[in-house]
Design an enzyme around this catalytic site. Structure first.
Site, PDB file in Angstrom:
ATOM      1  N   LEU A 113      30.196 -61.807 -82.665  1.00 47.57           N
ATOM      2  CA  LEU A 113      29.473 -63.049 -82.934  1.00 47.57           C
ATOM      3  C   LEU A 113      28.274 -62.810 -83.858  1.00 47.57           C
ATOM      4  O   LEU A 113      27.754 -63.745 -84.447  1.00 47.57           O
ATOM      5  CB  LEU A 113      29.005 -63.683 -81.615  1.00 47.57           C
ATOM      6  N   HIS A 154      32.499 -52.149 -76.808  1.00 44.53           N
ATOM      7  CA  HIS A 154      31.880 -52.911 -77.896  1.00 44.53           C
ATOM      8  C   HIS A 154      30.467 -53.382 -77.496  1.00 44.53           C
ATOM      9  O   HIS A 154      29.513 -53.222 -78.265  1.00 44.53           O
ATOM     10  CB  HIS A 154      32.789 -54.105 -78.243  1.00 44.53           C
ATOM     11  N   GLU A 155      30.354 -53.946 -76.288  1.00 45.51           N
ATOM     12  CA  GLU A 155      29.051 -54.491 -75.858  1.00 45.51           C
ATOM     13  C   GLU A 155      28.040 -53.376 -75.596  1.00 45.51           C
ATOM     14  O   GLU A 155      26.857 -53.522 -75.923  1.00 45.51           O
ATOM     15  CB  GLU A 155      29.207 -55.360 -74.606  1.00 45.51           C
TER      16      GLU A 155
HETATM   17 NI    NI Z   1      29.525 -57.771 -80.799  1.00 51.82          NI
END
Ligand code: NI
Length: 187
Positions: A113, A154-155
């Protein structure tokens, strides 16, 4: 409350985030707002640096996979020693994660995002063991694969100041270079 999502080029995405020391009302409110913001943006995960806070707080919600060809095993994980459906712990909110990716590397398309309009293949280990402290002081110990394993990696990368584009092959990096430069300018 919807929060604005920080975009590529913002230095907050490149900083190493600090541990959450005290879970107070502000942390609860931030987590709730991050979940709302993630849903509104149709994301499956959001880390605090993506809303401008360099702290180790992450929210994740992996939707039920309705694809008939989906592997039902990927929807299951060992959670505190029991094999359970990952839906039972969604939305997942945690602070100060410790993750240990393991197993074969697999290639999967990722987006973020905070990196608008770019999707790229990223190789990561297929499985993750993780210790995920909850806001109420309890701890989730999980061993998982599938999209959740990928999303956790990823986070948690966001908490170290890494973006998925850093994890692409050098060939992919070359093809992304111009787009990323443009994104950084737009900030
Ligand atoms: Ni991300």
């Amino acid at each position: 409350m919807l929060l604005s999502i920080t975009q590529y080029g913002n230095p907050v995405l490149r900083a190493v985030s600090a541990p959450v020391e005290h879970v107070d009302e502000a942390i609860h409110a931030l987590a709730a707002n991050m979940i709302e913001t993630m849903y509104a943006a149709n994301g499956v995960g959001l880390a605090a640096p993506q809303v401008g806070e360099n702290i180790r707080l992450v929210v994740i919600d992996i939707p039920e996979d309705e694809d008939e060809e989906a592997n039902p095993e990927e929807q299951m994980a060992t959670i505190n020693g029991e094999l359970r459906n990952i839906r039972e712990i969604m939305p997942l909110v945690f602070i100060n994660p410790v993750i240990e990716p393991y197993g074969n590397q697999s290639l999967c398309t990722e987006g973020c995002l905070s990196v608008r309009n770019i999707r790229a293949n990223v190789a990561r280990p297929e499985r993750v063991k993780a210790t995920l402290p909850q806001l109420d002081g309890s701890v989730i110990e999980i061993d998982c694969g599938g999209l959740l394993a990928r999303c956790l990696q990823h986070e948690c990368d966001h908490l170290e100041g890494f973006l998925f584009t850093d994890r692409t092959s050098s060939a992919v990096k070359l093809t992304l270079a111009k787009k990323l430069k443009r994104l950084a300018k737009e900030g």
